[in-house]
Design a protein around this motif. Structure first.
Motif, mmCIF file in Angstrom:
data_model
loop_
_atom_site.group_PDB
_atom_site.id
_atom_site.type_symbol
_atom_site.label_atom_id
_atom_site.label_comp_id
_atom_site.label_asym_id
_atom_site.label_seq_id
_atom_site.Cartn_x
_atom_site.Cartn_y
_atom_site.Cartn_z
ATOM 1 N N PRO A 11 0.812 -1.231 0.000
ATOM 2 C CA PRO A 11 0.000 0.000 0.000
ATOM 3 C C PRO A 11 0.840 1.273 0.000
ATOM 4 O O PRO A 11 0.442 2.273 -0.594
ATOM 5 C CB PRO A 11 -0.810 -0.124 1.306
ATOM 6 N N GLU A 12 2.014 1.241 0.666
ATOM 7 C CA GLU A 12 2.833 2.452 0.761
ATOM 8 C C GLU A 12 3.262 2.967 -0.617
ATOM 9 O O GLU A 12 3.396 4.175 -0.825
ATOM 10 C CB GLU A 12 4.077 2.195 1.610
ATOM 11 N N THR A 13 3.502 2.060 -1.559
ATOM 12 C CA THR A 13 3.976 2.459 -2.891
ATOM 13 C C THR A 13 2.945 2.165 -3.977
ATOM 14 O O THR A 13 3.238 2.376 -5.159
ATOM 15 C CB THR A 13 5.265 1.704 -3.234
ATOM 16 N N GLN A 14 1.761 1.695 -3.567
ATOM 17 C CA GLN A 14 0.750 1.253 -4.515
ATOM 18 C C GLN A 14 1.320 0.215 -5.479
ATOM 19 O O GLN A 14 0.994 0.195 -6.668
ATOM 20 C CB GLN A 14 0.173 2.452 -5.289
ATOM 21 N N GLY A 15 2.179 -0.616 -4.923
ATOM 22 C CA GLY A 15 2.829 -1.643 -5.721
ATOM 23 C C GLY A 15 2.319 -3.028 -5.387
ATOM 24 O O GLY A 15 1.422 -3.212 -4.560
ATOM 25 N N LYS A 16 2.919 -4.018 -6.025
ATOM 26 C CA LYS A 16 2.592 -5.410 -5.751
ATOM 27 C C LYS A 16 3.845 -6.250 -5.926
ATOM 28 O O LYS A 16 4.822 -5.813 -6.550
ATOM 29 C CB LYS A 16 1.475 -5.900 -6.662
ATOM 30 N N TYR A 17 3.823 -7.453 -5.378
ATOM 31 C CA TYR A 17 5.000 -8.307 -5.412
ATOM 32 C C TYR A 17 4.609 -9.761 -5.591
ATOM 33 O O TYR A 17 3.479 -10.178 -5.291
ATOM 34 C CB TYR A 17 5.809 -8.160 -4.110
ATOM 35 N N VAL A 18 5.565 -10.537 -6.082
ATOM 36 C CA VAL A 18 5.481 -11.994 -6.115
ATOM 37 C C VAL A 18 6.806 -12.489 -5.550
ATOM 38 O O VAL A 18 7.868 -12.210 -6.124
ATOM 39 C CB VAL A 18 5.269 -12.530 -7.543
ATOM 40 N N ALA A 19 6.771 -13.179 -4.429
ATOM 41 C CA ALA A 19 7.990 -13.599 -3.737
ATOM 42 C C ALA A 19 8.022 -15.109 -3.598
ATOM 43 O O ALA A 19 7.012 -15.733 -3.237
ATOM 44 C CB ALA A 19 8.073 -12.952 -2.354
ATOM 45 N N THR A 20 9.182 -15.696 -3.871
ATOM 46 C CA THR A 20 9.388 -17.141 -3.738
ATOM 47 C C THR A 20 10.470 -17.400 -2.704
ATOM 48 O O THR A 20 11.549 -16.811 -2.779
ATOM 49 C CB THR A 20 9.792 -17.763 -5.080
ATOM 50 N N VAL A 21 10.158 -18.265 -1.736
ATOM 51 C CA VAL A 21 11.114 -18.631 -0.686
ATOM 52 C C VAL A 21 11.115 -20.142 -0.530
ATOM 53 O O VAL A 21 10.171 -20.834 -0.931
ATOM 54 C CB VAL A 21 10.759 -17.979 0.669
ATOM 55 N N THR A 22 12.185 -20.664 0.065
ATOM 56 C CA THR A 22 12.247 -22.102 0.293
ATOM 57 C C THR A 22 11.257 -22.505 1.383
ATOM 58 O O THR A 22 11.019 -21.751 2.326
ATOM 59 C CB THR A 22 13.663 -22.530 0.703
ATOM 60 N N GLU A 23 10.689 -23.687 1.249
ATOM 61 C CA GLU A 23 9.768 -24.196 2.268
ATOM 62 C C GLU A 23 10.491 -24.392 3.594
ATOM 63 O O GLU A 23 9.952 -24.091 4.649
ATOM 64 C CB GLU A 23 9.167 -25.519 1.786
ATOM 65 N N PHE A 24 11.716 -24.884 3.544
ATOM 66 C CA PHE A 24 12.488 -25.121 4.759
ATOM 67 C C PHE A 24 13.555 -24.032 4.883
ATOM 68 O O PHE A 24 14.441 -23.924 4.041
ATOM 69 C CB PHE A 24 13.136 -26.510 4.726
#
Length: 213
Positions: free
Chosen positions: A143-156
């Motif tokens: 909301p601060e930048t009116q942006g959006k993201y897609v983030a991928t992280v390891t399950e472990f």
């Protein structure tokens, strides 16, 4: 013998199914991380590759980077001190230092509570142990930048793998992380070198993105 084997295997299969069926949850990355990353923006016109040190306890980030912006190459050695609100750009060869006010809050590496799970997948192969990496991909708004993201992280471990970030001002910015190691092998890198001691703060105020590029 067969009944005994079934009694032994059945609980293991049950536990495997239960564990595999658990829904991924939002997570925090380790507070101390070292590794490398690459960043690409403006459809690849601007890019950078960097080594990084990340300290969530002290709210500090160190970057050694090189890349190209507006068809001009650059090489930078930077230290972000968010608690002090300053960023240093250092040249060890010439022993010169630039100091700017840092107009950014420190954001820990984590998946926010309001993030939405897109998918859990295996990067690489799944036919044999060690061929693939189990990861979770999340999406959400900023909301601060009116942006959006897609983030991928390891399950472990919740180690960052990649991030897509979009605003109207920046377009899509792609970050890929690799060679991550938990911990900081050289904490002295968070201390500005002696030739920065007498440096005056420049008038221009930077945020993390503008400083990086």
């Amino acid at each position: 013998m067969m009944k005994l084997l079934l009694l032994f295997v059945a609980p293991l299969l049950f536990l495997t199914v239960c564990c595999s069926a658990q829904r991924p949850h939002q997570c925090h990355s380790p507070p101390l991380l070292s590794g490398s990353l690459s960043v690409s923006a403006r459809d690849g016109q601007d890019w950078a590759v960097a080594k990084y040190r990340y300290d969530a306890f002290g709210q500090r980030i160190r970057l050694w980077e090189f890349g190209e912006v507006d068809s001009k190459s650059f090489h930078l050695n930077m230290l972000f001190l968010f608690r002090e609100g300053v960023v240093y750009s250092m040249n060890y060869k010439n022993e010169t230092c630039q100091k700017n006010a840092l107009h950014s809050s420190f954001h820990p590496s984590r998946i926010p509570r309001n993030a939405t799970l897109l998918a859990q997948v295996i990067l690489g192969g799944s036919s044999a142990p060690g061929e693939g990496l189990l990861v979770n991909t999340w999406t959400g708004d900023v909301p601060e930048t009116q942006g959006k993201y897609v983030a991928t992280v390891t399950e472990f471990g919740c180690i960052p793998v990649s991030t897509l970030y979009y605003t109207e001002q920046t377009g899509w910015v792609t970050t890929t992380y690799f060679n991550a190691v938990t911990g900081i092998p050289d904490p002295e890198q968070f201390i500005p070198p002696p030739f920065c001691n007498e440096t005056e703060t420049e008038e221009d105020t930077l945020d993390f993105f503008s400083a990086f590029f």
